[in-house]
Design an enzyme around this catalytic site. Structure first.
Site, PDB file in Angstrom:
ATOM      1  N   CYS A  22       0.848  -1.184   0.000  1.00 30.63           N
ATOM      2  CA  CYS A  22       0.000   0.000   0.000  1.00 30.63           C
ATOM      3  C   CYS A  22       0.884   1.234   0.000  1.00 30.63           C
ATOM      4  CB  CYS A  22      -0.866   0.023   1.229  1.00 30.63           C
ATOM      5  SG  CYS A  22       0.131  -0.103   2.690  1.00 30.63           S
ATOM      6  N   CYS A  25       3.039   1.907   2.970  1.00 29.31           N
ATOM      7  CA  CYS A  25       4.245   1.075   3.080  1.00 29.31           C
ATOM      8  C   CYS A  25       5.396   1.792   2.386  1.00 29.31           C
ATOM      9  CB  CYS A  25       4.082  -0.264   2.383  1.00 29.31           C
ATOM     10  SG  CYS A  25       2.698  -1.216   2.947  1.00 29.31           S
ATOM     11  N   ASP A 466      15.569  18.850 -35.259  1.00 25.55           N
ATOM     12  CA  ASP A 466      16.857  18.948 -35.915  1.00 25.55           C
ATOM     13  C   ASP A 466      16.638  18.467 -37.352  1.00 25.55           C
ATOM     14  OD1 ASP A 466      19.671  18.814 -36.373  1.00 25.55           O
ATOM     15  OD2 ASP A 466      19.530  16.657 -36.032  1.00 25.55           O
ATOM     16  N   ASP A 640      19.446  14.427 -32.838  1.00 26.72           N
ATOM     17  CA  ASP A 640      20.481  13.435 -32.724  1.00 26.72           C
ATOM     18  C   ASP A 640      20.997  13.487 -31.285  1.00 26.72           C
ATOM     19  OD1 ASP A 640      23.105  12.584 -32.565  1.00 26.72           O
ATOM     20  OD2 ASP A 640      23.633  13.292 -34.559  1.00 26.72           O
ATOM     21  N   ASP A 644      23.465  16.851 -30.513  1.00 27.37           N
ATOM     22  CA  ASP A 644      22.560  17.844 -29.954  1.00 27.37           C
ATOM     23  C   ASP A 644      22.343  17.636 -28.459  1.00 27.37           C
ATOM     24  OD1 ASP A 644      22.111  19.181 -32.344  1.00 27.37           O
ATOM     25  OD2 ASP A 644      20.599  17.730 -32.965  1.00 27.37           O
TER      26      ASP A 644
END
Lengths: 742, 55
Positions: A22, A25, A466, A640, A644
Site C-alpha cells: 500500500c 508502506c 533537428d 540526434d 545535440d
C-alpha cells in the site's frame, strides 16, 4: 585503505522490496532507508516493488537491515561457494566481498572454506561477483544458487487457497463449527494483514493492513465474546469471507504486477545454443561466442550474422512489426526473434552491454518516477486510514446510541466501514499507469529513460526538430556543381578529404585524386588550406563573400586564391513518412526546424514542410533557441542524441532519434527509432497521464460511494462486511486493470 | 594571437575562429566571434572594445 575509499564513492543500488502493498508502506520504507547514515537519496516504487537508493558512504547491508527493521524484507539471492583462505585472511575477504557492488552480506568460514554470499540480484550476479573476486586474486567455486525468498504472488495464492476452500464452509450455521473453521482463515490466510498492521502501527503509521486486520479481528473477537457470553449474533462467516475476498483482490493485483514487470525482464535470460552444441543461459554468453539461432527462437545477445540468413522481427528495437531480412554481415539485436531461416551469430555485445539490457536499465530508472499529481494521492492516503477508523467509530456510536440499534448491528456497521475503504488505489494510480504506458511505447521501439517526460510532454507547445539525420537521412550528396576556375572542384575535393563534416565528405567524394594540403583549418561554415601551394577556401556563401571576389551562388562554394572558382548544390533526402508526420504535428504544435546547415537546401526543406526555419545554428545557438522558446511554453527538442546533447538537456523534453543501438550514450529523456514514432509517443504520453488522473479520481469516488453505504446511509439497505470487503478488493484490482486500457 | 573583439590573448587552438579577407581570426568565446562576424571592419579599424554585451 582501498575499501574505505570505495565506500565514500557515490553508488546507486536498486533493491526489490518485499511485503509492500500500500501507499503508506512506500512512505515507511522510504523513511527507513533515508534514515540510514550515508544514504543520499531513496525512491521507492510501490507498483514494481523496487527501491532505488543512492549510497554515499553507507553499505548496502545497513540499508537492508533498516528495511528489515521497519518490518519489510528485501529480495536477495544467495550463493554458497568454496574458497581456499587462511584464518587471518578471512576477515579481509569478508571486507572485500561486502565492498563489491551489490553484495549485502558475506560470511566466510576459513575452516571449511565455505563462503556464503547474499547479494542483490537486481544489480549484480554471482558471475560478476566471482569475476570481481578473481580480479583481486580469490578463486571461488560456486556450489548452489537459490532465491532467498519466493514471489509475493505465490505466497498470496497459497493463503487465498486456504481461505477459498474453508470460508464457504463457515456459512453452515453451527456456531462452534464456524468458530473452528474461521481460525485458519483469519489467522493463517489473513496473517499477512495482521503482521502488516502490527508493522505499520509499530512504525507509527497506518496502512490498508490496519483496516483489514481491525475489521476481521473485530468481527471475529466480537463473535467469540457473543458465543461465550452474549449469544446475540455471530459473524465468523463475515470475518472469514472478508479476509478471503481481500486476499483474492490482492492476489489478482500481485499477479498483474508480476506479469507486467516480467514481460520485458524475461528477455534478459533465454536459452542459447553455442556453435559447439552446448546450451547455456544467455547471461553466460561472452563477446566472441558464436551462437546458433533457429526459426522461432530469440536471438540471445547482440551480434552480426556470421552464416545463414533469415527474417528477424526487430519490433522491440524499431517498432516495425514486419520482419527484416538478415544475411551475413548484418547486425542483429538480442531480444529480437528469428521468424524464419537459420542464423549463426557472432556476438559483439553480451551481458549488460546488450541493447535489451540497456533498455531494461533505462526502464527501471523511468519507472521510479514520481509525477507531481501523485503528491495529492500521497497526501490523501496519509490521512486516509485514521479518517476511516474515525468514521467507523462514529457510525458505531450513532447507530448504537442515537438510532438505538442492537450492539451486533452497530458492530457490523463499524466492521463494514473498515472493510469497505481502500487506500491502495491511490498508491497504485501513478506507478501502474506509468509502467503500462512505458511498455506500450517500448513495443513501438520507443525507450523512455525519464518517466517524468510523459507528463511534461503534455505541456509541450513547441517542437524543435533537428534537420540532418532527423528529418533527412543525413546522407548529404552533391546534386550538381559548376566550375569557373579549372581544377577548382578537384582542389576542393582534396581539401575536404581532411574534413569530418558530412558536407565535406560529400565534396571529397567528387574526386579521387589527392593533392598536397598544408595548414588545414576548419571553422564554422567552411574549411581552409593551402592545396598545391594555392589558397583554397570551401564554405558557405556568407564565409565566401567575406573573403573572396565574385558572387557565390551554390549552397557551398570554393575559392581558389580568393576568387570564387566553383559552386556546389547539395541534397539530403527526406526520410520516409516525415512529410505526413510533420503535417500532423503542425496542427497541434509550433514546429521549428533548427539546423546547423545554412545552405539553401535547408530553406527548401522548411518551405516544403511549411514550418519555421532557424538555420546556420551552432550547437550553442540551438541551446539558446530552446532557452528562448521555453519562456513561451514547454519545448521538446527532437534531434540526434549525440551532437545535440546540450539542446536535448535544455529542453523540457529531450527526444533523441536513435542512430545506433547504444542507448546509454544518448542524451535526452526519450529515445525514438525515427521521427515517425513521435505522434505515437505524444498520444501515448497523453493517455498515460490521463490514466493516472482517472485512477486517482476513480479511487476517490470508489471510497466516497462505498464508505457511506457501509456506514448505513441507505438503511434499511445495509452492506454486509464481506461484501464491503469485496468492494474494497476490487478497488485496487480495478485500478490495476484500468491502467491497461491506455 | 589576440581576440580582435575583446583583446584577450587566445591560442590558435581555439575552436572559435573565422576567416575574413583571407586572414584567420581567433576568439575567446562564441560571443566575440558573433560580434566580429556582424561587423568585422569596425573591430579591425577601431581595435578591441572589450567583451560584447548581450547575445
Amino acid at each position: 585503505m582501498g575499501t574505505d575509499q570505495s565506500l565514500r564513492l557515490k553508488k546507486e543500488e536498486e533493491l526489490k522490496i518485499l511485503g509492500m502493498h500500500c501507499a503508506t508502506c512506500e512512505v515507511t520504507v522510504t523513511k527507513a532507508i533515508s534514515g540510514v547514515k550515508g544514504v543520499q537519496d531513496a525512491k521507492v516504487n510501490l507498483a514494481s516493488g523496487n527501491a532505488r537508493v543512492i549510497l554515499q558512504g553507507a553499505r548496502l547491508k545497513e540499508v537492508v537491515d533498516a528495511v528489515r527493521r521497519a518490518g519489510y524484507d528485501v529480495a536477495l539471492q544467495k550463493f554458497t561457494g568454496r574458497v581456499r583462505v587462511s584464518e587471518e585472511e578471512s576477515h579481509r575477504l569478508v571486507d572485500i566481498l561486502e565492498g563489491i557492488e551489490g553484495v549485502v552480506y558475506a560470511r566466510v568460514n576459513p575452516t571449511s572454506g565455505l563462503v556464503i554470499v547474499e547479494y542483490n540480484p537486481v544489480t549484480t550476479s554471482s558471475e560478476k561477483i566471482q569475476q570481481e573476486l578473481e580480479r583481486r586474486g580469490y578463486r571461488i567455486e560456486i556450489k548452489e544458487e537459490k532465491l532467498s525468498r519466493s514471489s509475493d504472488f505465490k505466497d498470496l495464492a497459497l493463503r487465498l487457497l486456504v481461505g477459498a476452500v474453508i470460508s464457504p464452509l463457515t456459512l453452515i450455521n453451527i456456531p462452534l463449527l464456524q468458530l473452528i473453521l474461521s481460525i485458519p482463515v483469519v489467522f493463517f490466510a489473513g496473517m499477512r494483514f495482521h503482521t502488516g498492521a502490527y508493522r505499520a502501527l509499530r512504525n507509527r503509521t497506518t496502512n490498508m493492513d490496519v483496516l483489514v486486520s481491525f475489521s476481521s479481528l473485530t468481527a471475529w473477537i466480537y463473535s467469540v465474546i457473543s458465543l461465550l457470553f452474549l449469544h446475540s449474533g455471530y459473524f465468523f462467516d463475515s470475518a472469514s469471507l472478508l479476509v478471503t475476498f481481500i486476499l483474492a483482490g490482492k492476489t489478482l493485483e500481485a499477479y498483474i504486477k508480476e506479469r507486467t514487470s516480467s514481460e520485458v525482464v524475461s528477455l534478459q535470460s533465454v536459452k542459447a545454443t553455442k556453435a559447439n552444441g552446448e546450451v547455456v543461459d544467455s547471461r553466460k554468453l561472452k563477446v566472441g561466442d558464436v551462437v546458433l539461432v533457429r526459426a522461432g527462437e530469440v536471438i540471445p545477445a547482440d551480434g552480426v550474422v556470421d552464416e545463414g540468413e533469415g527474417y528477424v522481427n526487430e519490433s522491440i528495437y524499431t517498432g516495425e512489426p514486419l520482419p527484416v531480412k538478415k544475411v551475413k554481415g548484418d547486425p542483429v539485436i538480442g531480444g529480437s526473434t528469428l521468424t524464419s531461416g537459420f542464423l549463426k551469430v557472432y556476438l559483439t555485445r553480451a551481458g549488460e552491454r546488450t541493447y535489451i539490457s540497456q533498455v531494461i536499465e533505462a526502464l527501471r530508472e523511468a519507472e521510479a518516477v514520481r509525477i507531481p499529481i501523485q503528491g495529492l494521492a500521497d497526501r490523501i492516503s496519509a490521512v486516509f486510514v485514521p479518517t476511516i477508523i474515525g468514521i467507523a467509530l462514529i457510525s458505531f456510536a450513532l447507530w448504537l446510541y442515537a438510532m438505538h440499534e442492537t450492539l451486533t448491528f452497530s458492530v457490523l456497521i463499524a466492521v463494514a466501514v473498515l472493510a469497505s475503504a481502500c487506500p491502495c488505489g491511490f498508491g497504485l494510480a501513478t506507478p501502474m499507469a506509468v509502467m503500462v504506458g512505458i511498455r506500450k511505447l517500448l513495443r513501438k521501439g520507443i525507450v523512455v529513460k525519464n518517466g517524468e517526460s510523459l507528463e511534461k510532454l503534455g505541456k509541450v507547445k513547441t517542437l524543435v526538430l533537428d534537420k540532418t539525420g532527423t528529418i533527412t537521412r543525413g546522407e548529404i550528396v552533391v546534386e550538381r556543381f559548376q566550375e569557373y576556375i579549372q581544377g577548382a572542384v578537384e582542389l576542393a575535393s582534396s581539401l575536404e578529404k581532411l574534413s569530418g563534416h558530412p558536407v565535406g565528405k560529400a565534396i571529397a567524394s567528387l574526386s579521387s585524386s589527392s593533392h598536397r594540403v598544408e595548414g588545414f583549418t576548419e571553422m564554422d561554415g567552411g574549411v581552409y588550406g593551402k592545396v598545391d601551394g594555392q589558397d583554397v577556401l570551401v564554405g558557405r556563401p556568407d564565409l565566401v563573400k567575406k573573403n573572396c571576389e565574385g558572387e557565390p551562388r551554390g549552397d557551398v562554394s570554393v575559392c581558389v586564391n580568393w576568387k570564387v572558382g566553383g559552386d556546389f548544390w547539395l541534397n539530403d533526402q527526406m526520410r520516409e513518412g516525415v512529410r505526413e508526420v510533420v503535417e500532423e504535428l503542425r496542427t497541434r504544435f509550433r514546429v521549428i526546424i533548427a539546423t546547423g546547415d545554412s545552405s539553401m537546401y535547408a530553406d527548401r526543406i522548411a518551405s516544403e514542410l511549411g514550418v519555421e526555419l532557424r538555420k546556420g545554428l551552432t550547437p550553442e545557438d540551438k541551446v539558446e533557441l530552446v532557452r528562448q522558446l521555453r519562456e513561451e511554453g514547454g519545448v521538446a527538442f527532437v534531434g540526434d542524441g549525440i551532437n545535440d546533447a546540450q539542446a536535448l538537456k535544455e529542453a523540457d523534453v529531450g527526444i533523441a532519434v536513435a542512430t545506433g543501438t547504444d542507448i546509454a550514450k544518448y542524451a535526452g529523456d526519450v529515445v525514438i527509432p525515427s521521427l515517425t514514432a513521435l505522434p505515437f509517443l505524444l498520444r501515448q504520453s497523453h493517455r498515460t497521464v490521463r490514466k493516472i488522473k482517472e485512477n486517482i479520481a476513480w479511487a476517490l469516488t470508489y471510497n466516497a460511494v462505498l464508505v457511506p453505504i457501509a456506514a448505513g446511509m441507505l438503511y434499511p439497505l445495509v452492506l454486509p462486511p464481506e461484501y464491503a470487503a469485496l468492494g474494497m478488493a476490487m478497488n485496487s484490482v480495478s485500478v490495476a486493470l484500468w491502467s491497461f486500457v491506455q | 594571437m589576440m581576440d580582435p573583439v575583446c583583446g584577450m590573448e587566445v591560442k590558435e587552438t581555439s575552436t572559435y575562429r573565422t576567416m575574413y579577407k583571407g586572414k584567420m581570426y581567433y576568439f575567446c568565446s562564441p560571443h566575440c566571434k558573433t560580434a566580429f562576424e556582424k561587423d568585422p571592419e569596425s573591430y579591425l579599424k577601431g581595435g578591441p572594445r572589450g567583451m560584447p554585451h548581450g547575445h
